[in-house]
Design an enzyme around this catalytic site. Structure first.
Site, PDB file in Angstrom:
ATOM      1  CG  ASP A   9      41.262  35.324  30.597  1.00 51.11           C
ATOM      2  OD1 ASP A   9      40.198  35.630  31.151  1.00 51.11           O
ATOM      3  OD2 ASP A   9      42.202  36.134  30.418  1.00 51.11           O
TER       4      ASP A   9
HETATM    5 MG   LIG Z   1      42.563  37.931  31.590  1.00 51.09          MG
END
Ligand SMILES: [Mg+2]
Length: 227
Positions: A9
């Site tokens: 991420d």
């Molecule tokens: Mg994040």
């Protein structure tokens, strides 16, 4: 390495989204003639967060979130604004925000020599590419999967299917997702059948039904998981 594919991420995992957001909002509010304050920022964030939650649940499109958030926020101040124009300006400022979190760049650079790294991020393609490039992270990733380009988003299974199809010789058992969000990164990993690392720097409590394989406070602790 026990995992060959590492899916990262971006926001609040590699890049400091709060710093980028702070800087962008400050510039935007100044331009709109609104005095910047911590209270105002928190009220904006509450509106924004609510809209992204509705997006994750499939109730709003990405354009409805980004195009509508400033209109919705300024309505709480009894002000009418051109929400879409304001969002374009905001994203322009946001795209310049590339503050790294801790030693994330060194870790990514090192891991790229040992595994195949991929970016899995919800957001606007142009903004995310621009920030990753500015932070010097782009060269370390084999591919970048921004939700806008896939037609789906984390935690949707379709998003992960899209990603898995594009990873050469993909095996679920050899794939790990690393992220700070239980509801998008960890839930998505769990639903799609890969192991997950929850980066939880502020020791937030778990949520029901979401169970990370691993939990860490600092990205550095990834080394204890990878061997
Ligand atoms: Mg994040």
């Amino acid at each position: 390495m026990n995992y060959r594919n590492l899916l990262f991420d971006v926001d609040d995992t590699l890049l400091d989204f709060k710093a980028a957001e702070d800087q962008a909002l400050k510039q935007l509010f100044a331009e709109t003639g609104v005095d910047w304050s911590q209270d105002l920022k928190e009220r904006y964030q509450a509106v924004n967060h609510q809209l992204w939650q509705e997006f994750e649940q499939g109730q709003l499109s990405r354009d409805e979130v980004t195009g509508g958030r400033f209109g919705r926020f300024f309505a709480t101040l009894d002000r009418e604004v051109d929400s879409q124009a304001m969002d374009r300006q905001y994203r322009y400022y946001l795209a310049q925000g590339s503050q790294l979190l801790e030693n994330s760049k060194e870790i990514v650079a090192d891991l790229a020599k040992k595994a195949d790294l991929y970016v899995v991020t919800n957001g606007v393609s142009e903004t995310q590419y621009s920030r990753l490039r500015a932070a010097g992270l782009l060269p370390y990733f084999k591919d970048i999967f921004v939700s806008e380009d896939t037609g789906y988003q984390k935690p949707m299974r379709e998003y992960f299917d899209f990603v898995f199809k594009r990873i050469p010789n993909f095996e679920k058992q050899q794939t790990l997702i690393i992220g700070d969000s239980l509801t998008s990164d960890i839930k998505g990993g769990q639903t799609s059948g890969i192991d997950t690392v929850w980066l939880n720097p502020h020791a937030q409590p778990l949520l029901p039904m979401i169970r990370p394989t691993y939990e860490i406070r600092h990205l550095q602790e990834l080394y204890q998981i990878l061997s």
